[in-house]
Write an enzyme that holds these catalytic residues in place. Structure first.
Site, short mmCIF file in Angstrom:
data_model
loop_
_atom_site.label_atom_id
_atom_site.label_comp_id
_atom_site.label_asym_id
_atom_site.label_seq_id
_atom_site.Cartn_x
_atom_site.Cartn_y
_atom_site.Cartn_z
N ASP A 145 0.68 -1.12 0.61
CA ASP A 145 0.07 0.34 -0.02
C ASP A 145 0.42 1.07 0.29
OD1 ASP A 145 -2.36 1.80 0.54
OD2 ASP A 145 -3.30 -0.35 0.80
N HIS A 175 1.91 1.87 -3.40
CA HIS A 175 0.54 2.44 -3.65
C HIS A 175 1.29 4.42 -4.33
CE1 HIS A 175 -3.34 0.23 -3.06
NE2 HIS A 175 -2.30 -0.85 -3.39
#
EC number: 3.2.1.67
Length: 432
Positions: A245, A268
Site C-alpha cells: 500500500d 501505492h
C-alpha cells in the site's frame, strides 16, 4: 537519472549500522541530509544507566519484563533488548510515559497471534479504525539497534480475507512523542499499516527496513509504510520499503514533513491523503517535501487523493466524503519510477466511481501550490497511452499546480497526461 543501484547499496549500509555507544549521541539535525527539517530538532540528553530486558523464552509473554525495564531506566537510561533473543509480546503496552530514554533493540520483538485478544485490547485511535499493538510516546525517546519488530501478520491476512471489518493492529505506534529518533530497525509482517505517527512532533525516522508478504493466497493489504496524522516536523529518510500500500501517507493535519532517500517497491506511492473522509471535519496537509525517491512496481509514484463532497465508498471498511480543508505547499522533487501505473495522480474523486456524481458534488478541500519536478522512468503501461492524471472535480478548488521536467514514458513510448479543471499552462506535460 536512474540512481537505484547505488542508492540501495548506500541504504543497505545504513541499515546494517547500529550504535554501539552507551546512548544515542548523534545530533538529530546533523542526521537529516540532504534536506533539513522545517524546524530544528531538539537535542537528546545523555544516558547514564542501562537496563537489559529479560526474555522468558519459549513464547512466554515478556510484557511485564519490558515494562519493568522501561520504568527502571526511564529519565536518563537505556533499555537493551539483547541480540539473539526473541521477546514475545502478548499484552498491549502503553509506553507514553517515556522521557529521556533509549530503546536499543538488538534481538527480535514478536507479537502473539491471538487475534481475539488484540481486537479487544489493542489501542484504538479513531481515525480509519486504526489500532496499535503498543503506543510509544513521551519526550526525547530513541529506538534503534537494527533489531526486528515482527507483527505475526499471516494470521491477520487470512482473517481479513474472511471478515473485512476486523480490527488489525498497526505494528509500530508512535503516539504523542515530542522529540525522538527511530531507526535503524527492521519491521516485518505488520497486520495492517507498519507505522502510525500520531499527535507527535520533532521525530526523525532513519534507516527503516520494511518487508512482509503473505505466504497464502490472501494478500497482505493496507500495509502502509508510514501514516502521519496530526503530527508536525517529521523527517522520514534512508529507508527501504517492500509493501502493498502507500509507501508513505500524509493523513489529516500533517505539517512540515520531509521524506527523502527512499526505495519503495510494490506500493501505492507516496500519498497526500486520503483527505476529506469525515463530513464536516477540517483536514490540512501543508509544507511537505518529498525528495530523491525510487519507486518500483507500484500503482502510483506521487499521489494526492481527496474524497469528493458526496458520500462514497472505496471498500466495505473504507467509506466517507464531505470533509473540509486544504492541501498546500507540497513538492515532489526527483523521483525515478519503473513499472508504475501512474507517475503522478491527483484526484478529488477518491472512493467515488461515478464521476458524474463526483463532479456534481465537488470536493470541499482546496489544492494549491503543488510542484512535481524532475521525474524520470517508465510506467507499467496499464494506463496507456496515459502516464499521469491531474484531475480536479472543479476549477474553483484547484490552483497553482505545477509540473516541470517530467520525463516519463509508457513502454510504448507515449507520454500523455489526463488534465482536467487545472491550469494547463503551468503543466510542462503532454495534456491529451
Amino acid at each position: 537519472m536512474k540512481f537505484s543501484y547505488s542508492f540501495v547499496q548506500v541504504v543497505s549500509l545504513l541499515l546494517s549500522l547500529s550504535p554501539s555507544v552507551e546512548g544515542f549521541t548523534r545530533s538529530r539535525n546533523d542526521a537529516c541530509k540532504p534536506n533539513h527539517p522545517f524546524r530544528p530538532l531538539p537535542p537528546s540528553q545523555p544516558r547514564t544507566k542501562t537496563c537489559h530486558v529479560v526474555s522468558n523464552g519459549h513464547g512466554k509473554d515478556d510484557s511485564k519484563n519490558i515494562m519493568q525495564a522501561l520504568h527502571k531506566c526511564n529519565n536518563g537510561g537505556k533499555v537493551v533488548f539483547d541480540a539473539n533473543k526473541v521477546y514475545t509480546v502478548g499484552t498491549a503496552l502503553d509506553m507514553t510515559f517515556l522521557k529521556h530514554i533509549d530503546l536499543e533493540v538488538l534481538g527480535k520483538i514478536q507479537f502473539t497471534n491471538d487475534t481475539d485478544y488484540w481486537q479487544a485490547h489493542s489501542f484504538k485511535h479513531g481515525f480509519q479504525n486504526a489500532t496499535t499493538f503498543f503506543q510509544l510516546g513521551g519526550q526525547d525517546v530513541n529506538v534503534y539497534g537494527g533489531g526486528t519488530f515482527d507483527g505475526n501478520g499471516q494470521v491477520w491476512y487470512d482473517l481479513y480475507a474472511e471478515d473485512a471489518l476486523i480490527l488489525r493492529p498497526i505494528l509500530f505506534g508512535i503516539i504523542g512523542l515530542k522529540g525522538g529518533t527511530i531507526g535503524p530497525l527492521k519491521l516485518r509482517y505488520s497486520p495492517q499499516w507498519y507505522q502510525l505517527v500520531a499527535n507527535s512532533s520533532d521525530v526523525i525516522f532513519d534507516g527503516i527496513d520494511i518487508s512482509g508478504y503473505s505466504s497464502s493466497k490472501n494478500e497482505a493489504k493496507n500495509t502502509d509504510g508510514w501514516d502521519t496524522y496530526r503530527s508536525d516536523n517529521i523527517v522520514i529518510q534512508n529507508s527501504v520499503i517492500n509493501n502493498g500500500d502507500d509507501c508513505v501517507s500524509f493523513k489529516p493535519n500533517s505539517t512540515n514533513i520531509i521524506v527523502q532517500n527512499l526505495h519503495c517497491n510494490g506500493s501505492h506511492g507516496i500519498s497526500v491523503g486520503s483527505l476529506g473522509q469525515y463530513k464536516g471535519e477540517v483536514d490540512i496537509v501543508q509544507n511537505v517535501l518529498v525528495y530523491n525517491i525510487s519507486m518500483y512496481n507500484a500503482s502510483d509514484g506521487a499521489r494526492i487523493k481527496v474524497w469528493p463532497g458526496v458520500s462514497s465508498a472505496m471498500s466495505e471498511d473504507l467509506q466517507g466524503g464531505g470533509g473540509l480543508g486544504s492541501v498546500k505547499n507540497i513538492t515532489y522533487n526527483q523521483m525515478y519510477i519503473e513499472n508504475v501505473d501512474w507517475a503522478i495522480e491527483v484526484t478529488q474523486c477518491y472512493g467515488q466511481k461515478n464521476l458524474t456524481l463526483c463532479n456534481e458534488h465537488p470536493s470541499n478541500l482546496t489544492i494549491s501550490d503543488i510542484h512535481f519536478k524532475n521525474f524520470r522512468g517508465t510506467t507499467s503501461g496499464k494506463r496507456d497511452p496515459d502516464v499521469g492524471t491531474i484531475v480536479c472535480s472543479s476549477p474553483n478548488v484547484c490552483s497553482d499546480i505545477h509540473a516541470e521536467n517530467i520525463n516519463v514514458k509508457s513502454p510504448k513510448g507515449t507520454d500523455e497526461f489526463v488534465c482536467t479543471n487545472v491550469d494547463k499552462s503551468l503543466l510542462d506535460v503532454n495534456c491529451a
